[in-house]
Motif scaffolding. Sequence first.
Motif, PDB file in Angstrom:
ATOM      1  N   TYR A  44       0.830  -1.209   0.000  1.00 56.55           N
ATOM      2  CA  TYR A  44       0.000   0.000   0.000  1.00 56.55           C
ATOM      3  C   TYR A  44       0.864   1.258   0.000  1.00 56.55           C
ATOM      4  CZ  TYR A  44      -3.554   3.389   1.390  1.00 56.55           C
ATOM      5  OH  TYR A  44      -4.376   4.492   1.438  1.00 56.55           O
ATOM      6  N   CYS A  45       1.950   1.235   0.745  1.00 56.61           N
ATOM      7  CA  CYS A  45       2.803   2.417   0.897  1.00 56.61           C
ATOM      8  C   CYS A  45       3.943   2.465  -0.121  1.00 56.61           C
ATOM      9  CB  CYS A  45       3.357   2.474   2.321  1.00 56.61           C
ATOM     10  SG  CYS A  45       2.080   2.738   3.559  1.00 56.61           S
ATOM     11  N   GLU A  46       3.931   1.524  -1.082  1.00 54.07           N
ATOM     12  CA  GLU A  46       4.908   1.521  -2.175  1.00 54.07           C
ATOM     13  C   GLU A  46       6.340   1.397  -1.659  1.00 54.07           C
ATOM     14  OE1 GLU A  46       3.972   5.092  -4.337  1.00 54.07           O
ATOM     15  OE2 GLU A  46       1.972   4.384  -4.882  1.00 54.07           O
ATOM     16  N   ARG A  47       6.503   0.483  -0.694  1.00 55.96           N
ATOM     17  CA  ARG A  47       7.807   0.206  -0.104  1.00 55.96           C
ATOM     18  C   ARG A  47       8.118  -1.280  -0.208  1.00 55.96           C
ATOM     19  NH1 ARG A  47      11.644   4.092   0.805  1.00 55.96           N
ATOM     20  NH2 ARG A  47      11.078   5.538   2.449  1.00 55.96           N
ATOM     21  N   ARG A  48       9.406  -1.624  -0.180  1.00 54.00           N
ATOM     22  CA  ARG A  48       9.800  -3.038  -0.190  1.00 54.00           C
ATOM     23  C   ARG A  48       9.560  -3.693   1.156  1.00 54.00           C
ATOM     24  NH1 ARG A  48      15.553  -4.002  -1.397  1.00 54.00           N
ATOM     25  NH2 ARG A  48      14.858  -6.172  -1.580  1.00 54.00           N
ATOM     26  N   PHE A  49       9.789  -2.931   2.238  1.00 50.96           N
ATOM     27  CA  PHE A  49       9.724  -3.530   3.570  1.00 50.96           C
ATOM     28  C   PHE A  49       8.862  -2.684   4.502  1.00 50.96           C
ATOM     29  CE2 PHE A  49      13.983  -4.492   1.861  1.00 50.96           C
ATOM     30  CZ  PHE A  49      13.902  -5.881   1.806  1.00 50.96           C
ATOM     31  N   ALA A  50       8.120  -3.364   5.362  1.00 48.63           N
ATOM     32  CA  ALA A  50       7.371  -2.734   6.452  1.00 48.63           C
ATOM     33  C   ALA A  50       7.628  -3.556   7.710  1.00 48.63           C
ATOM     34  CB  ALA A  50       5.884  -2.679   6.140  1.00 48.63           C
ATOM     35  N   ILE A  51       7.942  -2.876   8.808  1.00 47.97           N
ATOM     36  CA  ILE A  51       8.295  -3.549  10.061  1.00 47.97           C
ATOM     37  C   ILE A  51       7.384  -3.006  11.151  1.00 47.97           C
ATOM     38  CG2 ILE A  51      10.114  -3.960  11.778  1.00 47.97           C
ATOM     39  CD1 ILE A  51      11.194  -2.839   8.348  1.00 47.97           C
ATOM     40  N   GLY A  52       6.513  -3.849  11.670  1.00 44.94           N
ATOM     41  CA  GLY A  52       5.566  -3.433  12.698  1.00 44.94           C
ATOM     42  C   GLY A  52       6.230  -3.289  14.049  1.00 44.94           C
ATOM     43  N   VAL A  53       5.931  -2.182  14.722  1.00 47.37           N
ATOM     44  CA  VAL A  53       6.492  -1.905  16.049  1.00 47.37           C
ATOM     45  C   VAL A  53       5.369  -1.440  16.979  1.00 47.37           C
ATOM     46  CG1 VAL A  53       8.808  -1.417  15.177  1.00 47.37           C
ATOM     47  CG2 VAL A  53       7.154   0.447  15.365  1.00 47.37           C
ATOM     48  N   ALA A  54       5.729  -1.125  18.220  1.00 46.57           N
ATOM     49  CA  ALA A  54       4.730  -0.923  19.260  1.00 46.57           C
ATOM     50  C   ALA A  54       4.060   0.442  19.232  1.00 46.57           C
ATOM     51  CB  ALA A  54       5.352  -1.172  20.640  1.00 46.57           C
ATOM     52  N   SER A  55       4.636   1.429  18.544  1.00 48.50           N
ATOM     53  CA  SER A  55       4.029   2.764  18.510  1.00 48.50           C
ATOM     54  C   SER A  55       4.656   3.567  17.384  1.00 48.50           C
ATOM     55  CB  SER A  55       4.249   3.503  19.839  1.00 48.50           C
ATOM     56  OG  SER A  55       5.618   3.845  20.004  1.00 48.50           O
ATOM     57  N   GLY A  56       4.044   4.692  17.056  1.00 46.68           N
ATOM     58  CA  GLY A  56       4.628   5.592  16.080  1.00 46.68           C
ATOM     59  C   GLY A  56       5.935   6.185  16.563  1.00 46.68           C
ATOM     60  N   THR A  57       6.028   6.464  17.857  1.00 46.23           N
ATOM     61  CA  THR A  57       7.278   6.991  18.422  1.00 46.23           C
ATOM     62  C   THR A  57       8.399   5.965  18.280  1.00 46.23           C
ATOM     63  OG1 THR A  57       6.010   8.276  20.013  1.00 46.23           O
ATOM     64  CG2 THR A  57       8.346   7.977  20.487  1.00 46.23           C
ATOM     65  N   ASP A  58       8.100   4.708  18.571  1.00 46.56           N
ATOM     66  CA  ASP A  58       9.104   3.658  18.382  1.00 46.56           C
ATOM     67  C   ASP A  58       9.488   3.513  16.917  1.00 46.56           C
ATOM     68  OD1 ASP A  58       9.112   3.156  21.067  1.00 46.56           O
ATOM     69  OD2 ASP A  58       8.323   1.119  20.945  1.00 46.56           O
ATOM     70  N   ALA A  59       8.531   3.709  16.017  1.00 54.09           N
ATOM     71  CA  ALA A  59       8.844   3.625  14.594  1.00 54.09           C
ATOM     72  C   ALA A  59       9.889   4.671  14.208  1.00 54.09           C
ATOM     73  CB  ALA A  59       7.579   3.797  13.763  1.00 54.09           C
ATOM     74  N   LEU A  60       9.729   5.886  14.720  1.00 52.10           N
ATOM     75  CA  LEU A  60      10.719   6.935  14.464  1.00 52.10           C
ATOM     76  C   LEU A  60      12.066   6.600  15.100  1.00 52.10           C
ATOM     77  CD1 LEU A  60       8.906  10.372  14.895  1.00 52.10           C
ATOM     78  CD2 LEU A  60      10.192   9.599  12.900  1.00 52.10           C
ATOM     79  N   THR A  61      12.028   6.169  16.352  1.00 53.28           N
ATOM     80  CA  THR A  61      13.255   5.883  17.091  1.00 53.28           C
ATOM     81  C   THR A  61      14.039   4.747  16.430  1.00 53.28           C
ATOM     82  OG1 THR A  61      12.146   6.555  19.143  1.00 53.28           O
ATOM     83  CG2 THR A  61      14.179   5.293  19.371  1.00 53.28           C
TER      84      THR A  61
END
Length: 372
Positions: A44-61
Motif C-alpha cells: 500500500y505504501c509503495e515500499r519493499r519492507f514494512a516492520i511493525g512496532v509498538a508505537s509511532g514513536t518507536d517507529a521513528l526511534t
Amino acid sequence: MADLGLQFALIGEEIRHAIDEVLASQQFVLGPQLEALEAEMARYCERRFAIGVASGTDALTIGLRAAGVGAGDEVILPAFTFLATAGAVIAVGARPVFADSESETLNIDPESARSLITPRTRAIIAVHLYGGAADIEPLVELASERGLALIEDNAQSLGAALGGKKLGSFGSVSATSFYPSKNLGAYGDAGMVFTDSDEIAQRALRLRNHGQIGRYVSAEPGWNSRLDEIQAAALRVKARYLDRWIAARRAYAARYDERLAGVNGLRPMSPRKNSFHSYYLYTIRITPQGPNLAARTDRVARHLSAQGIDTSVFYPLPLHLQPAYSSFGGKPGQLPVAERAAHEVLSLPLYPEMTHEQIERVADAVREALHA
C-alpha cells in the motif's frame, strides 16, 4: 474531534471475528497476522519492507537508529510538530536541531533546513503535517547532495501522495503511527517502519526485538517493540476501508472549504500543488488581532465549545520553546513562521462517519464566532 464508536458500530463484527481468530490460535507476538499486515502495508505504501512496532514513536526511534543515527549526531526537524519527533532523536542519543516552517502548508521549510546543516548533521526528518505533503523533493535532493539520511515522519499522512507517489516512499526510512484516532488506527498503540533498504530493514527487525539475531543472542541493544497479533488483526480489517474513509474525509474537507470561503480573518490550510491530501486533520488559520496573538483563536474555540463542538490546537508551542528542550538554546523569535502558526491554528471535527448537517453546524459556528 472523532467518534470512534461510530466506526466500530459499522465494522465491529469483522473486528471481533479477526480477534477471535488470534485468541483461538494462541499466537500473540510476531505471528502470521503481523507478517500479513507488514506485506499488505508495504504494498500500500509503495515500499519493499514494512516492520511493525509498538508505537509511532518507536517507529521513528528505531528508524533513526536503523539508518545509523546515534550519539553525537545532529538531526534537523521541524519545530512545528508533535513532541515525539524530537523525543525519538534524543532517544537515540542525537541532538535535535529545529527548523522553521513554510508559510502556506506549515511543513518544514527546505531552505531553513539547508541553513542548519553542520559537519555533525546525520539526518533530516520531514513531517507530513495534518495529512498533507511536505516539500519533499528539495529535501530528497538536499539529503542526497550532503550524504544525509532523509526520514519521513508520516504519522499523520498515511494514504496521502505527492505527484502520484505515496508519502512515506521518498526517504531512506519512513515511520507511521496507528494511534486510535489516526486515519488507520489500532485499538491501542502501534506503529510501523518502512524502507526499501535490505540493511535498514534487517536492522529494524533486530532492534524491535531486543537486538536479537538468534534466540537469546543479541547483536546490539534494542527495544521490546513488537506490534502484537491482536492489533495486527484489527488493522488488517480496518485497512480494507482506509481509502473509503480517506475519500469521506476529503469530501467533508471540501465542504468545509466551501462553507468557510471568504470568511473575514480565516483561511483554510492550502494543500501543496499536485498533492493528494488525506485530511487526518482539518485545520484552519485564524488571523490574530491585537497584542495577544492567540486571543482570537481562543475565542473561536470557546464559542464552539459552548455549542458542544470540540476543537484542538495542533500544536500550541513549537518544539524549540518547549521546556523539555530548553537546553538546546531555542529563543522566542528564532523561528517566526512556526511561532506564529502556534497562535493561529485550530483543528475542527473531521471523521468519515460525520454527516453533512454536522459539517454545516461546525462551519456556521466558526462563522458566528468570527463575526461576533
